[in-house]
Design a protein around this motif. Sequence first.
Motif, PDB file in Angstrom:
ATOM      1  N   GLY A  31      13.033   2.791  97.674  1.00  0.00           N
ATOM      2  CA  GLY A  31      14.082   3.034  98.667  1.00  0.00           C
ATOM      3  C   GLY A  31      14.873   1.795  99.020  1.00  0.00           C
ATOM      4  O   GLY A  31      15.504   1.727 100.076  1.00  0.00           O
ATOM      5  N   ILE A  32      14.862   0.806  98.145  1.00  0.00           N
ATOM      6  CA  ILE A  32      15.579  -0.447  98.385  1.00  0.00           C
ATOM      7  C   ILE A  32      17.011  -0.319  97.888  1.00  0.00           C
ATOM      8  O   ILE A  32      17.241   0.066  96.746  1.00  0.00           O
ATOM      9  CB  ILE A  32      14.869  -1.619  97.678  1.00  0.00           C
ATOM     10  N   GLN A  33      17.960  -0.645  98.773  1.00  0.00           N
ATOM     11  CA  GLN A  33      19.363  -0.657  98.373  1.00  0.00           C
ATOM     12  C   GLN A  33      19.626  -1.959  97.618  1.00  0.00           C
ATOM     13  O   GLN A  33      19.095  -3.004  97.970  1.00  0.00           O
ATOM     14  CB  GLN A  33      20.265  -0.609  99.610  1.00  0.00           C
ATOM     15  N   TYR A  34      20.453  -1.890  96.580  1.00  0.00           N
ATOM     16  CA  TYR A  34      20.699  -3.079  95.777  1.00  0.00           C
ATOM     17  C   TYR A  34      22.074  -3.035  95.153  1.00  0.00           C
ATOM     18  O   TYR A  34      22.696  -1.994  95.034  1.00  0.00           O
ATOM     19  CB  TYR A  34      19.636  -3.223  94.678  1.00  0.00           C
ATOM     20  N   LYS A  35      22.513  -4.218  94.751  1.00  0.00           N
ATOM     21  CA  LYS A  35      23.761  -4.361  94.011  1.00  0.00           C
ATOM     22  C   LYS A  35      23.442  -5.259  92.827  1.00  0.00           C
ATOM     23  O   LYS A  35      22.865  -6.337  92.996  1.00  0.00           O
ATOM     24  CB  LYS A  35      24.839  -5.006  94.881  1.00  0.00           C
ATOM     25  N   MET A  36      23.798  -4.825  91.626  1.00  0.00           N
ATOM     26  CA  MET A  36      23.542  -5.624  90.433  1.00  0.00           C
ATOM     27  C   MET A  36      24.815  -6.345  90.016  1.00  0.00           C
ATOM     28  O   MET A  36      25.884  -5.748  90.001  1.00  0.00           O
ATOM     29  CB  MET A  36      23.024  -4.741  89.300  1.00  0.00           C
ATOM     30  N   VAL A  37      24.656  -7.635  89.713  1.00  0.00           N
ATOM     31  CA  VAL A  37      25.783  -8.454  89.273  1.00  0.00           C
ATOM     32  C   VAL A  37      25.400  -9.151  87.968  1.00  0.00           C
ATOM     33  O   VAL A  37      24.261  -9.553  87.785  1.00  0.00           O
ATOM     34  CB  VAL A  37      26.195  -9.496  90.337  1.00  0.00           C
ATOM     35  N   MET A  38      26.357  -9.256  87.077  1.00  0.00           N
ATOM     36  CA  MET A  38      26.126  -9.932  85.798  1.00  0.00           C
ATOM     37  C   MET A  38      26.329 -11.428  85.998  1.00  0.00           C
ATOM     38  O   MET A  38      27.252 -11.844  86.696  1.00  0.00           O
ATOM     39  CB  MET A  38      27.092  -9.432  84.729  1.00  0.00           C
ATOM     40  N   VAL A  39      25.460 -12.229  85.361  1.00  0.00           N
ATOM     41  CA  VAL A  39      25.590 -13.686  85.418  1.00  0.00           C
ATOM     42  C   VAL A  39      25.661 -14.227  83.995  1.00  0.00           C
ATOM     43  O   VAL A  39      25.175 -13.603  83.054  1.00  0.00           O
ATOM     44  CB  VAL A  39      24.426 -14.344  86.191  1.00  0.00           C
ATOM     45  N   ASP A  40      26.290 -15.396  83.849  1.00  0.00           N
ATOM     46  CA  ASP A  40      26.379 -16.040  82.539  1.00  0.00           C
ATOM     47  C   ASP A  40      24.983 -16.351  82.030  1.00  0.00           C
ATOM     48  O   ASP A  40      24.096 -16.713  82.792  1.00  0.00           O
ATOM     49  CB  ASP A  40      27.197 -17.328  82.622  1.00  0.00           C
ATOM     50  N   ASN A  41      24.817 -16.233  80.739  1.00  0.00           N
ATOM     51  CA  ASN A  41      23.523 -16.467  80.105  1.00  0.00           C
ATOM     52  C   ASN A  41      23.636 -17.679  79.181  1.00  0.00           C
ATOM     53  O   ASN A  41      24.337 -17.636  78.182  1.00  0.00           O
ATOM     54  CB  ASN A  41      23.099 -15.226  79.314  1.00  0.00           C
ATOM     55  N   ASP A  42      22.921 -18.746  79.526  1.00  0.00           N
ATOM     56  CA  ASP A  42      22.961 -19.956  78.704  1.00  0.00           C
ATOM     57  C   ASP A  42      21.946 -19.922  77.572  1.00  0.00           C
ATOM     58  O   ASP A  42      21.693 -20.921  76.914  1.00  0.00           O
ATOM     59  CB  ASP A  42      22.747 -21.201  79.561  1.00  0.00           C
ATOM     60  N   GLY A  43      21.362 -18.761  77.347  1.00  0.00           N
ATOM     61  CA  GLY A  43      20.395 -18.612  76.272  1.00  0.00           C
ATOM     62  C   GLY A  43      18.955 -18.724  76.734  1.00  0.00           C
ATOM     63  O   GLY A  43      18.031 -18.509  75.963  1.00  0.00           O
ATOM     64  N   THR A  44      18.744 -19.046  78.008  1.00  0.00           N
ATOM     65  CA  THR A  44      17.391 -19.181  78.530  1.00  0.00           C
ATOM     66  C   THR A  44      16.866 -17.878  79.117  1.00  0.00           C
ATOM     67  O   THR A  44      15.710 -17.813  79.521  1.00  0.00           O
ATOM     68  CB  THR A  44      17.315 -20.277  79.616  1.00  0.00           C
ATOM     69  N   MET A  45      17.718 -16.853  79.167  1.00  0.00           N
ATOM     70  CA  MET A  45      17.330 -15.574  79.771  1.00  0.00           C
ATOM     71  C   MET A  45      17.491 -14.447  78.757  1.00  0.00           C
ATOM     72  O   MET A  45      18.311 -14.531  77.853  1.00  0.00           O
ATOM     73  CB  MET A  45      18.205 -15.293  81.004  1.00  0.00           C
ATOM     74  N   ALA A  46      16.715 -13.400  78.929  1.00  0.00           N
ATOM     75  CA  ALA A  46      16.844 -12.223  78.070  1.00  0.00           C
ATOM     76  C   ALA A  46      18.052 -11.415  78.532  1.00  0.00           C
ATOM     77  O   ALA A  46      18.163 -11.059  79.706  1.00  0.00           O
ATOM     78  CB  ALA A  46      15.581 -11.370  78.151  1.00  0.00           C
ATOM     79  N   ALA A  47      18.970 -11.146  77.620  1.00  0.00           N
ATOM     80  CA  ALA A  47      20.182 -10.393  77.948  1.00  0.00           C
ATOM     81  C   ALA A  47      19.825  -9.010  78.471  1.00  0.00           C
ATOM     82  O   ALA A  47      18.944  -8.343  77.941  1.00  0.00           O
ATOM     83  CB  ALA A  47      21.073 -10.276  76.717  1.00  0.00           C
TER      84      ALA A  47
END
Length: 104
Positions: A31-47
Amino acid sequence: ITVSSGPSLVEMPDIIGFTQANASKKLDALGIQYKMVMVDNDGTMAAGCVASTDYKAGTKINTENVTVIVSIAGERDDTLVAQTGNAAESNSASPEGEAVTEGD
């Protein structure tokens, strides 16, 4: 007479690394309200996966008036990787154009 048990507090789950779809399912179930935002990926994170949230796991949040910001890693940007030096080293065992064979 209206009786209230107080705000509806829920513990923020640890969703770092979850896919966007699985993170949505988990937050919806709580029941948690959320907003998803895209961030730049420098290659250290899984797309396409959760890179961070603005509330740490374990934090009690009020589901009635809090919206959690969930940062989703965008596609890997090789130009950012080159700038930050996070790319795997290229083949530096031999100079370019020379073949290396055993016994030479």
